[in-house]
Design a protein around this motif. Structure first.
Motif, PDB file in Angstrom:
ATOM      1  N   LYS A 253       0.818  -1.201   0.000  1.00 61.04           N
ATOM      2  CA  LYS A 253       0.000   0.000   0.000  1.00 61.04           C
ATOM      3  C   LYS A 253       0.863   1.268   0.000  1.00 61.04           C
ATOM      4  O   LYS A 253       0.380   2.344  -0.365  1.00 61.04           O
ATOM      5  N   ARG A 254       2.124   1.102   0.411  1.00 62.42           N
ATOM      6  CA  ARG A 254       3.033   2.245   0.456  1.00 62.42           C
ATOM      7  C   ARG A 254       4.458   1.709   0.560  1.00 62.42           C
ATOM      8  O   ARG A 254       4.738   0.829   1.374  1.00 62.42           O
ATOM      9  N   SER A 255       5.383   2.235  -0.253  1.00 58.91           N
ATOM     10  CA  SER A 255       6.778   1.830  -0.217  1.00 58.91           C
ATOM     11  C   SER A 255       7.649   3.076  -0.313  1.00 58.91           C
ATOM     12  O   SER A 255       7.525   3.837  -1.271  1.00 58.91           O
ATOM     13  N   LYS A 256       8.519   3.296   0.692  1.00 63.12           N
ATOM     14  CA  LYS A 256       9.315   4.517   0.731  1.00 63.12           C
ATOM     15  C   LYS A 256      10.768   4.223   1.095  1.00 63.12           C
ATOM     16  O   LYS A 256      11.049   3.378   1.944  1.00 63.12           O
ATOM     17  N   VAL A 257      11.674   4.972   0.459  1.00 65.71           N
ATOM     18  CA  VAL A 257      13.094   4.944   0.794  1.00 65.71           C
ATOM     19  C   VAL A 257      13.378   6.094   1.758  1.00 65.71           C
ATOM     20  O   VAL A 257      12.931   7.222   1.542  1.00 65.71           O
ATOM     21  N   VAL A 258      14.125   5.801   2.824  1.00 71.45           N
ATOM     22  CA  VAL A 258      14.502   6.857   3.777  1.00 71.45           C
ATOM     23  C   VAL A 258      15.752   7.541   3.232  1.00 71.45           C
ATOM     24  O   VAL A 258      16.863   7.016   3.337  1.00 71.45           O
ATOM     25  N   MET A 259      15.596   8.707   2.666  1.00 73.91           N
ATOM     26  CA  MET A 259      16.725   9.428   2.071  1.00 73.91           C
ATOM     27  C   MET A 259      17.298  10.487   3.018  1.00 73.91           C
ATOM     28  O   MET A 259      18.435  10.921   2.851  1.00 73.91           O
ATOM     29  N   ARG A 260      16.500  10.891   4.019  1.00 74.60           N
ATOM     30  CA  ARG A 260      16.959  11.908   4.971  1.00 74.60           C
ATOM     31  C   ARG A 260      16.667  11.443   6.389  1.00 74.60           C
ATOM     32  O   ARG A 260      15.567  10.956   6.674  1.00 74.60           O
ATOM     33  N   PRO A 261      17.612  11.599   7.307  1.00 72.59           N
ATOM     34  CA  PRO A 261      17.403  11.125   8.679  1.00 72.59           C
ATOM     35  C   PRO A 261      16.222  11.759   9.387  1.00 72.59           C
ATOM     36  O   PRO A 261      15.588  11.116  10.237  1.00 72.59           O
ATOM     37  N   ASP A 262      15.891  12.992   9.053  1.00 70.63           N
ATOM     38  CA  ASP A 262      14.829  13.681   9.778  1.00 70.63           C
ATOM     39  C   ASP A 262      13.431  13.212   9.384  1.00 70.63           C
ATOM     40  O   ASP A 262      12.447  13.612  10.012  1.00 70.63           O
ATOM     41  N   THR A 263      13.331  12.357   8.358  1.00 69.06           N
ATOM     42  CA  THR A 263      12.005  11.890   7.906  1.00 69.06           C
ATOM     43  C   THR A 263      11.617  10.520   8.453  1.00 69.06           C
ATOM     44  O   THR A 263      10.512  10.042   8.179  1.00 69.06           O
ATOM     45  N   ILE A 264      12.491   9.886   9.213  1.00 60.66           N
ATOM     46  CA  ILE A 264      12.263   8.485   9.569  1.00 60.66           C
ATOM     47  C   ILE A 264      10.997   8.279  10.388  1.00 60.66           C
ATOM     48  O   ILE A 264      10.262   7.313  10.185  1.00 60.66           O
ATOM     49  N   SER A 265      10.704   9.181  11.308  1.00 61.13           N
ATOM     50  CA  SER A 265       9.519   8.981  12.160  1.00 61.13           C
ATOM     51  C   SER A 265       8.236   9.109  11.343  1.00 61.13           C
ATOM     52  O   SER A 265       7.265   8.375  11.570  1.00 61.13           O
ATOM     53  N   GLU A 266       8.220  10.032  10.395  1.00 61.64           N
ATOM     54  CA  GLU A 266       7.028  10.190   9.551  1.00 61.64           C
ATOM     55  C   GLU A 266       6.845   8.981   8.638  1.00 61.64           C
ATOM     56  O   GLU A 266       5.729   8.481   8.466  1.00 61.64           O
ATOM     57  N   ILE A 267       7.946   8.504   8.054  1.00 60.99           N
ATOM     58  CA  ILE A 267       7.861   7.338   7.163  1.00 60.99           C
ATOM     59  C   ILE A 267       7.384   6.106   7.936  1.00 60.99           C
ATOM     60  O   ILE A 267       6.550   5.344   7.453  1.00 60.99           O
ATOM     61  N   CYS A 268       7.891   5.935   9.148  1.00 60.49           N
ATOM     62  CA  CYS A 268       7.482   4.769   9.947  1.00 60.49           C
ATOM     63  C   CYS A 268       6.016   4.864  10.352  1.00 60.49           C
ATOM     64  O   CYS A 268       5.271   3.892  10.228  1.00 60.49           O
ATOM     65  N   ARG A 269       5.608   6.031  10.843  1.00 55.41           N
ATOM     66  CA  ARG A 269       4.209   6.203  11.272  1.00 55.41           C
ATOM     67  C   ARG A 269       3.250   5.972  10.102  1.00 55.41           C
ATOM     68  O   ARG A 269       2.225   5.303  10.238  1.00 55.41           O
ATOM     69  N   LEU A 270       3.602   6.488   8.930  1.00 59.16           N
ATOM     70  CA  LEU A 270       2.758   6.285   7.752  1.00 59.16           C
ATOM     71  C   LEU A 270       2.727   4.823   7.328  1.00 59.16           C
ATOM     72  O   LEU A 270       1.688   4.323   6.876  1.00 59.16           O
ATOM     73  N   ALA A 271       3.846   4.127   7.468  1.00 56.85           N
ATOM     74  CA  ALA A 271       3.873   2.707   7.109  1.00 56.85           C
ATOM     75  C   ALA A 271       2.876   1.926   7.946  1.00 56.85           C
ATOM     76  O   ALA A 271       2.118   1.094   7.425  1.00 56.85           O
ATOM     77  N   PHE A 272       2.841   2.185   9.251  1.00 54.44           N
ATOM     78  CA  PHE A 272       1.906   1.473  10.124  1.00 54.44           C
ATOM     79  C   PHE A 272       0.470   1.951   9.901  1.00 54.44           C
ATOM     80  O   PHE A 272      -0.469   1.153   9.927  1.00 54.44           O
ATOM     81  N   LYS A 273       0.298   3.243   9.671  1.00 59.87           N
ATOM     82  CA  LYS A 273      -1.053   3.773   9.432  1.00 59.87           C
ATOM     83  C   LYS A 273      -1.670   3.138   8.192  1.00 59.87           C
ATOM     84  O   LYS A 273      -2.820   2.683   8.205  1.00 59.87           O
ATOM     85  N   TYR A 274      -0.901   3.082   7.105  1.00 60.86           N
ATOM     86  CA  TYR A 274      -1.411   2.485   5.871  1.00 60.86           C
ATOM     87  C   TYR A 274      -1.625   0.980   6.040  1.00 60.86           C
ATOM     88  O   TYR A 274      -2.603   0.419   5.535  1.00 60.86           O
ATOM     89  N   ALA A 275      -0.702   0.305   6.706  1.00 61.49           N
ATOM     90  CA  ALA A 275      -0.811  -1.147   6.859  1.00 61.49           C
ATOM     91  C   ALA A 275      -2.049  -1.552   7.634  1.00 61.49           C
ATOM     92  O   ALA A 275      -2.676  -2.574   7.335  1.00 61.49           O
ATOM     93  N   GLU A 276      -2.441  -0.744   8.621  1.00 64.49           N
ATOM     94  CA  GLU A 276      -3.503  -1.139   9.545  1.00 64.49           C
ATOM     95  C   GLU A 276      -4.848  -0.506   9.238  1.00 64.49           C
ATOM     96  O   GLU A 276      -5.859  -0.899   9.835  1.00 64.49           O
TER      97      GLU A 276
END
Length: 552
Positions: free
Chosen positions: A130-153
């Motif tokens: 449902k969503r696939s993202k590359v972490v290219m910047r350290p400051d985005t990791i929390s948003e990418i992780c939260r969105l991964a779980f939000k979309y998955a669930e």
């Protein structure tokens, strides 16, 4: 940031985010590119279970998600580690199981070159997540992780993917975990509820079609109440099994086998189909939409997919249980011209299994195996079915009393699902008996995870139906060509094979010995057990010929 505050790497922040999401266990195989992440997991105290193949890790995360409703997490390195995840991730995506896959990746400065083991993993995972993202910047990791779980669930659950390059994992990150968002309860529009209640009240011969979404939506009690109060028979999909207890008189059976089965008779009589959590990925509407006079009410968490054979007259979209109980406030059904004829379909299928349960032939027949398995397993025990000819029989005939007690992959329908799936089920429910049922073909696709179960002290039982063929394809070949080709193989000594991995191994030598052997296997709490039973699949073509004769 004050000097007293610890500076964390991106990998450490990602693990903090996983803990904030409630992650307690991760399944996978590490590699050089995710070593920072591995030691962050170690320091955080999250349980990491090393598997023997990444596909096994993905299936474990898949079943973890199915049973808990929270995303299971699997991990792999880049390249071949990531590609090995694909089958299990795709299974979660199509079957609606919440899963987050995390992969290592080459350093970001190497991505524009031809690099050792480099693949564009985000592009590879995009069609199956449902969503696939590359972490290219350290400051985005929390948003990418939260969105991964939000979309998955959320919505229809499924798989998501995070790709973490090696150099980014090691960089300092100012990010912090974000709060889990409480999804608001969504309730159906009253006008749609009223329209559905009127259609149900006016229908002569309605039938409920309950699918995987009803299980995910925890709607078993509501569906059973609707069936009993309005006297409406219930058909389930394979992944909807147990949504109404098998000993309830309104439970008809399961739709979804390739052949035109007896259960389609109920749809032939129906003037209204009430889809509750019905997912088209499991069973195409054309299999049961048998006449043009059929109307459809769709009760679901999301609007129906577009399909000319499933074009609802009314959609009731919102919390499933609330929608059903709101409909029951005004719907009335006192006169039913054809309920007994519909219920006779379910009685016929139940009687068929009872008759097969008296078959003493050896090698054992499919019906007798299912009949005896049901004797050994309790109402809340869990059967995890692999994919093959045996899946058709389990889906069609295995009686279920509760949802999530018969787990079948029927969206993606991947072989190799049962052994790692049973591992995850037993990990979550050590108090229950958990049985993986495999064909000899599917068993060998992920049998290596028995070593994982031995090492992690997870004592489930694997039952192998042995016939030395890829049985489902053999069945289809016999139906379509009257011949078989390319489906035969030889097997190891499965008893010795199990014992070589420090499992308990058994071979059934007679029909009378089956139940005592299975009971002995379940009595072992120190290690997993493997039981192999020779199976006679002659019932496959017997069913085909019977149904052809009845529905020619």
């Amino acid at each position: 940031m004050s000097a007293a505050q610890e500076v964390k790497t991106t990998a450490q922040v990602l693990v903090d985010c996983l803990k904030a999401e409630g992650v307690e266990v991760i399944f996978g195989i590490p590699g050089e590119e995710n070593l920072d992440l591995m030691f962050a997991i170690k320091d955080a105290g999250i349980r990491f279970i090393p598997t023997r193949h990444e596909q096994g890790a993905a299936f474990m995360a898949d079943v973890y998600g199915r049973l808990t409703g929270r995303a299971g997490v699997c991990l792999a390195t880049l390249g071949p580690g990531a590609t090995n995840l694909v089958t299990g991730v795709a299974d979660a995506f199509l079957d609606g199981a919440p899963l987050v896959a995390i992969t290592g990746q080459v350093s970001s400065e190497l991505m524009q070159f031809t690099s050792h083991q480099y693949l564009d993993l985000s592009a590879m995972f995009s069609p199956i997540t449902k969503r696939s993202k590359v972490v290219m910047r350290p400051d985005t990791i929390s948003e990418i992780c939260r969105l991964a779980f939000k979309y998955a669930e959320s919505g229809k659950p499924g798989a998501t993917h995070i790709d973490l390059p090696k150099n980014v994992a090691h960089m300092a990150s100012p990010a912090r975990p974000l709060h889990r968002q409480q999804a608001p309860a969504l309730y159906a529009d009253p006008a749609s509820v009223a329209a559905a209640a009127m259609m149900i009240s006016e229908a002569k011969n309605p039938v409920i079609l309950a699918g995987a979404g009803a299980v995910r939506g925890e709607a078993a009690q509501a569906v059973t109440t609707m069936a009993e109060r309005l006297h409406i028979p219930v058909v389930q999909t394979m992944m909807g099994k147990g949504i109404i207890p098998c000993d309830n008189k309104y439970r008809l059976g399961v739709v979804g086998i390739p052949q035109h089965d007896y259960i389609i008779d109920a749809f032939d009589m129906a003037d209204l189909v009430i889809g509750i959590g019905y997912d088209l990925v499991e069973c195409a509407p054309k299999k049961w939409h048998t006449h043009d006079d059929m109307r459809i009410v769709n009760i679901a968490a999301l609007p129906a997919d577009v399909n000319q054979e499933y074009d609802p007259d009314v959609e009731v979209i919102g919390d499933l249980s609330d929608s059903i109980y709101q409909i029951l406030r005004t719907a009335r059904r006192d006169k039913m011209p054809e309920p007994e004829a519909m219920l006779a379909v379910g009685a016929h299928l139940h009687g068929e299994l009872e008759e097969q349960g008296r078959d003493d032939a050896f090698p054992m027949r499919t019906g007798r195996l299912i009949f005896d398995i049901r004797k050994v397993l309790g109402r809340s025990d869990i059967l995890v079915s692999d994919v093959g000819a045996h899946k058709i029989w389990i889906g069609r005939e295995y009686p279920c009393y509760e949802p999530k007690t018969c787990l079948i992959s029927n969206g993606f329908a991947s072989m190799g699902f049962a052994v790692p799936g049973a591992f995850a089920a037993k990990l979550l429910h050590p108090e229950r008996r958990v049985l993986a049922v495999c064909g000899d073909g599917g068993f060998m696709m992920n049998s290596q995870e028995l070593e994982t179960a031995v090492r992690e002290h997870v004592p489930f039982v694997t039952l192998i139906w042995e016939d030395s063929h890829y049985g489902l394809i053999k069945w289809k070949e016999e139906e379509q060509f009257g011949d078989v080709f390319g489906v035969e193989f030889t097997n190891p000594d499965f008893k010795a094979y199990a014992e070589s991995m420090h499992c308990h191994g058994y071979r059934v030598e007679s029909t009378e010995d089956f139940i005592p052997t299975l009971e002995r296997a379940f009595a072992n709490v120190d290690a997993p057990s493997v039981v192999v039973v020779p199976v006679d699949y002659s019932a496959n073509m017997q069913l085909t010929e019977t149904l052809r004769a009845n529905y020619a």
